[in-house]
Scaffold this active site. Sequence first.
Site, short mmCIF file in Angstrom:
data_model
loop_
_atom_site.label_atom_id
_atom_site.label_comp_id
_atom_site.label_asym_id
_atom_site.label_seq_id
_atom_site.Cartn_x
_atom_site.Cartn_y
_atom_site.Cartn_z
N LYS A 177 1.02 -1.22 -0.09
CA LYS A 177 -0.06 0.00 -0.04
C LYS A 177 0.88 1.26 -0.10
O LYS A 177 0.43 2.35 -0.39
CB LYS A 177 -0.85 0.03 1.28
N LYS A 195 -5.91 -9.85 -6.21
CA LYS A 195 -6.73 -10.37 -5.59
C LYS A 195 -7.87 -9.44 -6.02
O LYS A 195 -7.78 -8.45 -6.21
CB LYS A 195 -6.63 -10.43 -4.12
N LYS A 199 -11.71 -3.98 -3.45
CA LYS A 199 -12.55 -2.79 -3.54
C LYS A 199 -11.85 -1.71 -4.14
O LYS A 199 -12.51 -0.71 -4.75
CB LYS A 199 -12.99 -2.21 -2.10
P1 ATP Z 1 -9.45 -4.13 -0.39
O1 ATP Z 1 -10.30 -4.71 -1.37
O2 ATP Z 1 -9.31 -2.60 -0.48
O3 ATP Z 1 -7.84 -4.82 -0.50
P2 ATP Z 1 -10.17 -5.81 1.50
O4 ATP Z 1 -11.24 -6.05 0.98
O5 ATP Z 1 -9.12 -6.70 1.58
O6 ATP Z 1 -9.59 -4.41 1.10
P3 ATP Z 1 -11.47 -5.64 3.99
O7 ATP Z 1 -12.79 -4.94 3.52
O8 ATP Z 1 -11.15 -5.32 5.41
O9 ATP Z 1 -10.34 -5.38 2.94
O10 ATP Z 1 -11.61 -7.15 4.17
C1 ATP Z 1 -12.56 -7.84 4.71
C2 ATP Z 1 -12.47 -9.34 4.78
O11 ATP Z 1 -12.48 -9.81 3.30
C3 ATP Z 1 -11.10 -9.85 5.23
O12 ATP Z 1 -11.03 -10.91 6.01
C4 ATP Z 1 -10.21 -10.14 3.96
O13 ATP Z 1 -9.23 -11.18 4.30
C5 ATP Z 1 -11.33 -10.77 3.02
N1 ATP Z 1 -11.02 -10.43 1.76
C6 ATP Z 1 -10.68 -9.44 1.03
N2 ATP Z 1 -10.58 -9.66 -0.22
C7 ATP Z 1 -10.88 -10.93 -0.46
C8 ATP Z 1 -10.45 -11.82 -1.67
N3 ATP Z 1 -10.19 -11.41 -2.76
N4 ATP Z 1 -10.64 -13.11 -1.50
C9 ATP Z 1 -11.06 -13.68 -0.37
N5 ATP Z 1 -10.94 -12.91 0.79
C10 ATP Z 1 -11.11 -11.58 0.86
#
Ligand code: ATP
Length: 327
Positions: free
Chosen positions: A111, A192, A195
């Site tokens: 990041k 991955k 968001k």
């Molecule tokens: P960003 O999408 O900005 O990287 P994020 O979605 O990883 O953010 P959070 O919203 O805090 O961040 O994540 C919420 C949960 O979703 C966490 O437990 C994270 O590990 C899970 N998660 C996020 N992205 C994925 C993915 N692509 N696959 C599986 N699990 C995910």
Amino acid sequence: MTRVFSGVQPSGALHLGNYLGAFRQWAADQWEFDCFYCVVDLHGLTVEFDPADLRRRTLETAVGFLAAGVEPEQCTLFVQSHVHEHAELAWLIECTASFGELSRMTQFKEKSHGRESVKAGLFTYPALMAADILLYDADRVPVGDDQRQHLELTRDVALRFNHRYGETFVVPEAAVPRQAARVMDLQHPGSKMSKSAESPQGTIDLLDTPEQIAQKVRRAVTDTDGEVRYDPEHKPGLSNLLELMAAVTGRSIDDVAAAYDRYGPLKADLAEALVEALGPVRERYETYSSDPAEITALLDQGAEKAAGVASKTLARAKDAMGLLPRG
Ligand code: ATP
Ligand code: LTN
């Protein structure tokens, strides 16, 4: 009873990765464990944000939990900044963790990479996350694969604190789902699903319409050799589709791979399975978001319950570290 804690950032629209990798498990856990689920808005301050957006998204993320099937009577759902103990314990953790170990966090490296200005809070982010978990004596922390390293750090810090200052914290364990722990972007299967993805076509939003879901799956990037085979290294796009199909139907990846010999039918069935799985989520989202006052009341109750637990743990930690109690 086993205590569960997990958190999600209010950083944008929730997506399929959040649902399959996290929320779905959290909703299942509530029937078995004592669960605390938190919208971690203080973590949302570590990157650029707009105050009005942050406020709106915090509420939307809480609705997202409910839409995913988390029931407010069955667990404690709250907003991080409503319980001031999180920020306070984070400081004690910052004075327990070392600069070196925080510097090794890959999320920080990713990041902060290439940015001119990086907030100090982005660097200390894992200390706040450790505080979130340790405040509730959590045994189990369900998270996606991307959060494993933060969990390891939390464990290391808890053990170090207990060793230096006496038994204070429960040492938690990560619970990473066996399937869909890392859902990949449909357009860029090397990253991955996120968001903050560049192209919205790569991310299936929890509130996408059935048409949008079908279109995104149809356009998902695969490869040209035409062979249905699970091989994440050489065939990342197709392997992601196989994993998604397995996660959403509860079948094994091998089973799914054996059932198809062409990409088209796999994509069509996957789109259908996703529409079916996400339909009830969307419906619940619409029902809950029509009543923001109800959500506010639920979050108030959650914060009160959370603070009851957090204040005791914080007092224990301050005392162990030798901070003079008020007379
Ligand atoms: P960003 O999408 O900005 O990287 P994020 O979605 O990883 O953010 P959070 O919203 O805090 O961040 O994540 C919420 C949960 O979703 C966490 O437990 C994270 O590990 C899970 N998660 C996020 N992205 C994925 C993915 N692509 N696959 C599986 N699990 C995910
Ligand atoms: N860092 C996590 C969000 C998060 C969290 C937590 C998860 C903050 N505090 C405590 C589990 C437990 C993320 O980005 N997914």
